[in-house]
Structures are given as C-alpha cells and as structure tokens.
Design a protein around this motif. Structure first.
Motif, mmCIF file in Angstrom:
data_model
loop_
_atom_site.group_PDB
_atom_site.id
_atom_site.type_symbol
_atom_site.label_atom_id
_atom_site.label_comp_id
_atom_site.label_asym_id
_atom_site.label_seq_id
_atom_site.Cartn_x
_atom_site.Cartn_y
_atom_site.Cartn_z
ATOM 1 N N LEU A 110 2.883 -7.144 -0.565
ATOM 2 C CA LEU A 110 3.821 -7.362 -1.653
ATOM 3 C C LEU A 110 5.058 -6.486 -1.524
ATOM 4 N N GLN A 111 5.265 -5.919 -0.339
ATOM 5 C CA GLN A 111 6.433 -5.089 -0.075
ATOM 6 C C GLN A 111 6.755 -5.205 1.405
ATOM 7 N N ASP A 112 7.899 -4.672 1.817
ATOM 8 C CA ASP A 112 8.324 -4.808 3.208
ATOM 9 C C ASP A 112 7.340 -4.170 4.167
ATOM 10 N N PHE A 113 6.818 -3.013 3.812
ATOM 11 C CA PHE A 113 5.895 -2.299 4.679
ATOM 12 C C PHE A 113 5.116 -1.279 3.862
ATOM 13 N N CYS A 114 4.050 -0.774 4.479
ATOM 14 C CA CYS A 114 3.274 0.325 3.901
ATOM 15 C C CYS A 114 2.990 1.302 5.030
ATOM 16 N N VAL A 115 3.535 2.484 4.948
ATOM 17 C CA VAL A 115 3.257 3.524 5.932
ATOM 18 C C VAL A 115 2.119 4.378 5.389
ATOM 19 N N ALA A 116 1.045 4.482 6.154
ATOM 20 C CA ALA A 116 -0.155 5.166 5.675
ATOM 21 C C ALA A 116 0.089 6.649 5.446
ATOM 22 N N ASP A 117 -0.396 7.136 4.325
ATOM 23 C CA ASP A 117 -0.402 8.560 4.046
ATOM 24 C C ASP A 117 -1.728 9.101 4.583
ATOM 25 N N ILE A 118 -1.742 9.402 5.899
ATOM 26 C CA ILE A 118 -2.982 9.749 6.587
ATOM 27 C C ILE A 118 -3.667 10.954 5.957
ATOM 28 N N ASN A 119 -2.893 11.909 5.499
ATOM 29 C CA ASN A 119 -3.454 13.147 4.953
ATOM 30 C C ASN A 119 -3.637 13.110 3.431
ATOM 31 N N GLY A 120 -3.328 11.980 2.823
ATOM 32 C CA GLY A 120 -3.455 11.874 1.372
ATOM 33 C C GLY A 120 -4.903 11.821 0.920
ATOM 34 N N GLN A 121 -5.132 12.116 -0.343
ATOM 35 C CA GLN A 121 -6.481 12.135 -0.911
ATOM 36 C C GLN A 121 -6.894 10.795 -1.510
ATOM 37 N N VAL A 122 -5.929 9.904 -1.726
ATOM 38 C CA VAL A 122 -6.219 8.614 -2.355
ATOM 39 C C VAL A 122 -6.650 7.615 -1.288
ATOM 40 N N ARG A 123 -7.733 6.893 -1.542
ATOM 41 C CA ARG A 123 -8.208 5.849 -0.639
ATOM 42 C C ARG A 123 -8.397 4.568 -1.434
ATOM 43 N N VAL A 124 -7.712 3.490 -1.013
ATOM 44 C CA VAL A 124 -7.869 2.185 -1.645
ATOM 45 C C VAL A 124 -8.109 1.181 -0.522
ATOM 46 N N ASN A 125 -9.395 1.058 -0.107
ATOM 47 C CA ASN A 125 -9.737 0.192 1.017
ATOM 48 C C ASN A 125 -8.875 0.528 2.230
ATOM 49 N N GLY A 126 -8.740 1.800 2.508
ATOM 50 C CA GLY A 126 -7.880 2.252 3.590
ATOM 51 C C GLY A 126 -7.078 3.457 3.131
ATOM 52 N N PHE A 127 -5.789 3.452 3.415
ATOM 53 C CA PHE A 127 -4.917 4.563 3.051
ATOM 54 C C PHE A 127 -3.901 4.126 2.003
ATOM 55 N N ALA A 128 -3.505 5.073 1.188
ATOM 56 C CA ALA A 128 -2.394 4.830 0.271
ATOM 57 C C ALA A 128 -1.083 4.848 1.052
ATOM 58 N N CYS A 129 -0.023 4.316 0.446
ATOM 59 C CA CYS A 129 1.281 4.240 1.106
ATOM 60 C C CYS A 129 2.119 5.479 0.800
#
Length: 215
Positions: A26-45
């Motif tokens: 639903l957006q142009d892209f999502c760059v993964a926040d590899i070190n973030g604490q949030v997980r939503v079926n993968g990585f947060a943007c």
C-alpha cells in the motif's frame, strides 16, 4: 432471481481467491527496520524520509564464495537481511558456488519457490515430491540451463564436474528461509531424543549418537 444469485456467488468466489493471496503493498516501498523491536509477520518499515539508496543495494555477487568446507559449496544470499528494501516485494537472490563435486545438501525453503540458472559448470539438481509418491525428479544441467524447485519440497544441488561451478537462484520471497534436513534432524537444540530418531530411521542408538555429534 437466478441471475442475481449467480452474480453473488461469483463475487463471493472472487473475494475468496483475492483474500487467499498476499495483499499488495500500500506504499511505494518498505525498508526493513532490521534492528527494530516491532515484528508484524516480518519486519516493521523504516520512516521513508530516512531511506537511502543503500537500502536497495547489495554488492558482491561477482565474487566467488568460500568452498573450502566439508561440503565444498557456498551460498551468497541477497535476502532482506542484505537488502532491507526487499520487504513486501516477494523476491530475493543468491549465488551458489561449488568446488569440484561440491554439494548443497537436501533442504527446503518453507516460504519460496526457487528458480536456478547455471552460469558455469555442470550441476545435478533434484527434488522429491510429497507423500505418498516420494518421487525423485532430477536432471544434470549445463551452462545456461534453468530449473525450478517447487515451494517447500526437499531439493539439492551438486557439482558433477572436475571444475568449479556457479549458479544463480531467484526465490519468491524476501525471506525464504532454509531448512537443511540433516542439520534440523540431527543438530536440533536441544537434541531430539536418540530413541525417537533410532526408531524413525530404523537404526541403532549408536548410529544416531554418531550422527548427532557430526551436526
């Protein structure tokens, strides 16, 4: 009335098919926040305002991997951990290097179909269908040949030549996962009980213990 009921049934079927597939981004892209604490079926943007070109970039596919190991093979991945911008795009890449008679042992990718192209050498490939047939489908590929491994089926690749071999694979997930069969069975943490594996493989406990030491 019958025509109206038919239209409703068709619409319901169409919605069912649509909901069975992954949602489009639903957006142009999502760059993964590899070190973030949030997980939503993968990585947060990451915040898109902080995205840089390097988030979509990886260098090194021209370099041979280190094949000086007991299997004589190396995998250089370009997955979401290497290219954070792959999130939601459903694609990834890897380079496979083989010493003479090197092997990538039987494994599965639980989240991806794989397509392989031979760049150099001669590589034997194969996969096994699911129960009850357990059919082994294999072929020896030459430079320029392409082969597909269906999602989640056990498969392998082996150099059958006396020269180094190279292949490139594409996968239908930014994070395809890998399940090396021998490693997960004999090298699990903690170990699967020896008597369970001995009964499953119809061998002695000593043989299983020896295998577990290797993995």
């Amino acid at each position: 009335m019958a025509h109206g009921l038919g239209s409703i049934m068709f619409l319901a079927l169409a919605l069912t098919v649509a909901w069975a597939a992954d949602h489009s981004p639903l957006q142009d892209f999502c760059v993964a926040d590899i070190n973030g604490q949030v997980r939503v079926n993968g990585f947060a943007c990451k915040n898109p305002n902080g995205v840089q070109a390097n988030d979509f970039y990886f260098s090194g596919m021209h370099m041979m991997g280190n094949t000086s190991n007991r299997l004589g093979s190396s995998v250089t991945p370009a997955f979401v951990f290497q290219i954070p911008g792959l999130i939601t795009l459903g694609i990834s890449l890897a380079r496979l290097d083989f010493a003479p008679w090197g092997l990538i042992p039987p494994h599965t990718h639980p989240r991806a179909t794989e397509i392989l192209t031979v760049l150099e050498g001669q590589i034997e490939v194969g996969f096994v269908t699911s129960n009850p047939d357990n059919r082994h489908i294999s072929k020896v590929l030459n430079k320029g040949d392409v082969f597909v491994f269906p999602v989640n089926l056990i498969h392998y690749q082996r150099n059958v030549g006396n020269m180094n071999a190279v292949a490139m694979v594409a996968l239908s997930s930014q994070n395809p996962g890998v399940v090396p069969i021998a490693n997960v069975v004999f090298g699990s943490n903690p170990d699967i009980s020896t008597d369970v594996l001995a009964k499953a493989f119809q061998v002695s406990d000593d043989i299983i213990s020896d295998m577990q030491v290797k993995f």
